[in-house]
Design an enzyme around this catalytic site. Structure first.
Site, PDB file in Angstrom:
ATOM      1  CG  HIS A   1     -80.330  99.332 103.922  1.00 38.57           C
ATOM      2  ND1 HIS A   1     -81.005 100.374 103.512  1.00 38.57           N
ATOM      3  CD2 HIS A   1     -80.309  98.292 102.970  1.00 38.57           C
ATOM      4  CE1 HIS A   1     -82.057  99.942 102.562  1.00 38.57           C
ATOM      5  NE2 HIS A   1     -81.471  98.886 102.060  1.00 38.57           N
TER       6      HIS A   1
ATOM      7  CG  ASP B   1     -78.082  93.907  99.475  1.00 35.24           C
ATOM      8  OD1 ASP B   1     -78.922  93.293  98.987  1.00 35.24           O
ATOM      9  OD2 ASP B   1     -78.403  95.096  99.826  1.00 35.24           O
TER      10      ASP B   1
END
Length: 431
Positions: A308, A366
């Site tokens: 991330h 995600d």
């Protein structure tokens, strides 16, 4: 943000400026450069604003190195594990967890505003049948200012409150209708006897010929997706909402601007990109090939859904989302879905392979949310609309905070100009 006696000295040429430093309740100190241009005739240069604080806020804090996400001081794992989405909405909007009576009142207000103005049905039908759900959502949310005139005066505190409740309540209906229109099925009206997540699932998957019985495991997983995406500090779409709001635009226009920004694949499309990657891999026996490509620095291929930009350690939302993914996949199975089989094997490798561990490339929120939505039966075109639905409360909370900030000004970023200097116009016959 509190004032600090500390200052920073900036020396350039024959000038020396003393800039105040503010200390937050948590996080790095901030150098106040608001008078830099007036006193020093210079700007700062920060493409992407990655080192610039554009506001002060009390809503959400992220520590990317610790892997920490706090809403009003509460860790996201506690909220996702013990709370539910509408309670988190109350927390984000009003700053404190509600009492039982306050929560019941808030849930009732949201539930009683889930229906859309009936004339808005005609607005949906004005789109082409193959329109992307995000295009529909952007247009419909922006059009709400044409249907709800009594909540567009941003100077009226009560109208701001009404607009906030309307947006939170109606966004699941708008997203579900965008989905129904996209797949060519009739709209399903909301029901007041269902909770927020169950109501959304029913509006998406029920049909007139057969009602949809909401499985509580799927409803809980959906609620967690909403909760884990509710707010994420000053990201691109949130900054867009604040920038639009700084001009005095009405709340529906501001949220539509946020949805448009979220539509960009670099922001809201990560879980869709993850599923597309799983489809590209195709089968479990091809995973070693793609793992080798991911480790090859000369190969442009990247594993989507791992690591991330903000979190330099683990994504705290992913731990909770993994639990939901495991529950959903156990309920629905993965045997007939090659993408989900690939996802489970990729997850196993990433959690065990020293390469991924050393580089902190763990599955992020995600990765897991895409798996859950795929298993539930949502097409990838609906992933970002669901993200937008989840993030609406964060956008509203940030917008309301900005409106109430006495130091707020219309946003006006500066630039490093590298174009032509002053030159005279030449008549066309002389060129």
């Amino acid at each position: 943000m509190t004032d600090s006696p500390k200052t920073a000295k900036l020396t350039f040429g024959d000038k020396e400026l003393e800039l105040p430093i503010h200390s937050p309740s948590v996080g790095p100190d901030v150098i106040d450069i608001r008078k830099l241009y007036a006193q020093g005739d210079v700007f700062t240069y920060d493409p992407g604003f990655t080192s610039t604080a554009a506001c002060d806020s009390t809503i959400t804090f992220i520590d990317g190195f610790k892997g920490e996400l706090l809403h009003r001081g509460y860790p996201i794992d506690q909220l996702a594990g013990k709370s539910h989405y509408l309670e988190v909405c109350f927390l984000l909007l009003y700053g404190e967890l509600p009492s039982a009576q306050d929560l019941e009142d808030f849930e009732t207000r949201v539930t009683n505003h889930t229906m859309l103005h009936e004339q808005m049905m005609n607005f949906f039908r004005g789109f082409r049948r193959d329109a992307h759900p995000m295009a529909i959502m952007t247009g419909v949310v922006g059009a709400m200012s044409a249907f709800y005139h009594d909540s567009t005066d941003i100077k009226d505190e009560w109208q701001r409150e009404v607009a906030s409740i309307r947006l939170i309540a109606k966004m699941p209906t708008i997203a579900a209708y965008a989905y129904k229109y996209h797949v060519g099925q009739p709209f399903v009206y909301p029901r007041n006897d269902l909770d927020y997540a169950s109501n959304f699932l029913r509006m998406c998957f029920a049909v007139p010929a057969e009602d949809y019985e909401v499985n509580p495991i799927l409803a809980r997983a959906m609620d967690r997706i909403f909760t884990l995406h509710a707010d994420h500090e000053q990201n691109a779409s949130t900054s867009t909402v604040r920038l639009a709001g700084s001009s005095g635009a009405n709340p529906f226009a501001c949220i539509a601007a946020g949805i448009a920004c979220l539509w960009g694949p670099a922001h809201g499309g990560a879980n869709q990109a993850c599923l597309e990657m799983l489809e590209e891999i195709g089968s479990v026996d091809r995973i070693p090939e793609f793992i080798a490509r991911a480790k090859d620095k000369d190969d442009p291929f990247r594993l989507m859904g791992f690591g991330h930009r903000v979190y330099k350690n683990h994504d705290p939302r992913a731990t909770v989302m993994k639990e939901s993914a495991d529950e959903v996949l156990e309920l629905l199975g993965v045997g007939s879905n090659p993408k989900l089989q690939v996802a489970k094997e990729l997850e196993r490798i990433a959690l065990e392979d020293p390469y991924f561990k050393d580089k902190k490339l763990f599955p992020n929120v995600d990765f897991y949310s895409g798996i859950i939505l795929e298993a539930m039966g949502f097409p990838t075109s609906m992933f970002t609309p669901i993200f937008a639905l989840s993030r609406t409360v964060g956008w509203i909370a940030q917008w309301k905070e900005m409106i109430g900030d006495p130091t707020q000004k219309i946003g006006r970023p500066r630039q490093l100009y590298k174009g032509e200097t002053l030159r005279d116009y030449v008549d066309v016959e002389d060129r």
